[in-house]
Scaffold this motif. Structure first.
Motif, PDB file in Angstrom:
ATOM      1  N   ARG A   1       0.832  -1.197   0.000  1.00 59.07           N
ATOM      2  CA  ARG A   1       0.000   0.000   0.000  1.00 59.07           C
ATOM      3  C   ARG A   1       0.872   1.254   0.000  1.00 59.07           C
ATOM      4  O   ARG A   1       1.933   1.283   0.618  1.00 59.07           O
TER       5      ARG A   1
ATOM      6  N   CYS B   1     -10.306  11.358   5.395  1.00 60.71           N
ATOM      7  CA  CYS B   1      -9.517  10.149   5.156  1.00 60.71           C
ATOM      8  C   CYS B   1      -9.688   9.706   3.701  1.00 60.71           C
ATOM      9  O   CYS B   1     -10.810   9.638   3.191  1.00 60.71           O
ATOM     10  N   VAL B   2      -8.590   9.435   3.023  1.00 66.17           N
ATOM     11  CA  VAL B   2      -8.647   8.902   1.663  1.00 66.17           C
ATOM     12  C   VAL B   2      -7.971   7.542   1.655  1.00 66.17           C
ATOM     13  O   VAL B   2      -7.049   7.275   2.422  1.00 66.17           O
ATOM     14  N   LYS B   3      -8.447   6.675   0.784  1.00 68.02           N
ATOM     15  CA  LYS B   3      -7.931   5.319   0.734  1.00 68.02           C
ATOM     16  C   LYS B   3      -6.531   5.294   0.110  1.00 68.02           C
ATOM     17  O   LYS B   3      -6.237   6.064  -0.803  1.00 68.02           O
ATOM     18  N   PRO B   4      -5.685   4.392   0.587  1.00 69.23           N
ATOM     19  CA  PRO B   4      -4.363   4.246  -0.027  1.00 69.23           C
ATOM     20  C   PRO B   4      -4.450   3.553  -1.378  1.00 69.23           C
ATOM     21  O   PRO B   4      -5.460   2.927  -1.715  1.00 69.23           O
ATOM     22  N   GLU B   5      -3.386   3.677  -2.150  1.00 67.83           N
ATOM     23  CA  GLU B   5      -3.271   2.991  -3.430  1.00 67.83           C
ATOM     24  C   GLU B   5      -2.557   1.656  -3.221  1.00 67.83           C
ATOM     25  O   GLU B   5      -2.026   1.374  -2.151  1.00 67.83           O
ATOM     26  N   LYS B   6      -2.529   0.861  -4.273  1.00 71.57           N
ATOM     27  CA  LYS B   6      -1.739  -0.374  -4.259  1.00 71.57           C
ATOM     28  C   LYS B   6      -0.783  -0.326  -5.440  1.00 71.57           C
ATOM     29  O   LYS B   6      -1.200  -0.072  -6.569  1.00 71.57           O
TER      30      LYS B   6
ATOM     31  N   HIS C   1      -4.774  14.440  -2.244  1.00 72.62           N
ATOM     32  CA  HIS C   1      -4.215  13.243  -2.868  1.00 72.62           C
ATOM     33  C   HIS C   1      -3.445  13.690  -4.107  1.00 72.62           C
ATOM     34  O   HIS C   1      -3.975  14.398  -4.965  1.00 72.62           O
TER      35      HIS C   1
ATOM     36  N   ASP D   1      -1.576   4.797   7.243  1.00 73.62           N
ATOM     37  CA  ASP D   1      -2.654   4.991   8.213  1.00 73.62           C
ATOM     38  C   ASP D   1      -2.335   6.075   9.238  1.00 73.62           C
ATOM     39  O   ASP D   1      -3.143   6.334  10.129  1.00 73.62           O
TER      40      ASP D   1
ATOM     41  N   LYS E   1       0.382   5.832  -0.254  1.00 72.19           N
ATOM     42  CA  LYS E   1      -0.521   6.974  -0.334  1.00 72.19           C
ATOM     43  C   LYS E   1       0.295   8.204  -0.722  1.00 72.19           C
ATOM     44  O   LYS E   1       1.153   8.652   0.033  1.00 72.19           O
TER      45      LYS E   1
END
Length: 275
Positions: A2, A128-133, A113, A85, A4
């Motif tokens: 992960r 909160c923003v989701k992480p990338e992969k 982002h 996180d 971000k």
């Protein structure tokens, strides 16, 4: 793994002079603020015998060193692994304290982002923003173009070098494995690493267009350090049959950087294919 990517916007509130390459100043500012506000974050993520899971990405070299009130200076921070996180701690550390780059003073105005532009923080709220992969790159063709967009300092056999392809790959594979293992993920096995490096050693450099840039770094521990870096484009002819996981290593290296001082923004590059 992960990750971000965050983009921070700082607004100048007291004019002053900035260094020509801002990466060391940005990283030093982050460390000072985090040590004061969240020392546990520093102990967990920023020190130890492993690569640091947070790297800065700043604009290329520029001769514009003076900033005035109202000017915006931005930088990108890529977080990896469990650090994704804890982005709110970095933001709070920058909100609460004095921010100085060179002799100028700044305040934090916005965080977003870095790839989607989705707001993460402004003066009203944190979101909160989701992480990338990080996914593997698509298979590369016969010719690979590597364009270093920030100064790059690669050491091989104890000496700074103009990078051959195997030097880039060797450095990236080591950072890839160490960072993955730090977070309990699967790095490269010895056989995979050996296959990737042996494949990269067969690549040929067919074109180079680069220049040298001299940078200066100052630290309380090491004092003044002057070193020569390169910026430019290299074209490599790759051998056939790329080995397993080389696409993962290249994708990671594009985001994480290669060479020394990559956590301060050195060693950034983009990959492309030549006809």
């Amino acid at each position: 793994m992960r990750y971000k990517p965050l983009r921070f916007e700082l607004e100048c509130v007291e004019p002053g002079a900035l260094p020509r390459f801002k990466g060391f100043a940005v990283r030093g500012m982050l460390l000072r603020r985090l040590k004061e506000r969240f020392p546990g974050f520093v102990r967990r993520f920023l020190y130890g015998n492993h690569p640091i899971p947070a790297v800065t990405q700043v604009p290329p070299l520029t001769d514009e060193r003076m900033v005035d009130v109202g000017d915006i200076v931005s930088f990108r921070l890529n977080l990896f692994g469990d650090a994704v996180d804890r982005d709110y701690e970095i933001i709070l550390a920058l909100v609460d304290g004095e921010l100085r780059l060179g002799s100028a003073r700044f305040v934090l105005r916005r965080v977003e982002h870095a790839e989607t532009g989705e707001p993460v923080w402004d003066e009203s709220a944190y979101r909160c923003v989701k992480p990338e992969k990080l996914d593997a790159r698509e298979p590369v063709g016969r010719y690979l173009v590597v364009t270093f967009t920030t100064p790059t300092y690669i050491v091989h056999d104890g000496k700074p070098r103009v990078p051959k392809f195997h030097m880039i790959v060797r450095n990236a594979a080591r950072k890839f494995t160490m960072l993955h293992r730090r977070f309990g993920l699967e790095g490269l096995t010895r056989r995979q690493a050996r296959n990737i490096i042996e494949w990269a050693e067969r690549a040929e450099t067919i074109r180079m267009d680069y220049r040298f840039e001299t940078l200066e770094r100052r630290s309380a521990r090491l004092g003044r350090h002057v070193f020569r870096t390169i910026v430019g484009t290299f074209v490599y002819e790759l051998p056939p049959e790329p080995p397993d996981r080389v696409g993962e290593v290249l994708a990671f290296a594009e985001v994480y950087g290669v060479g020394k001082f990559n956590t301060a923004g050195l060693g950034r590059f983009v990959l492309g294919e030549a006809g």
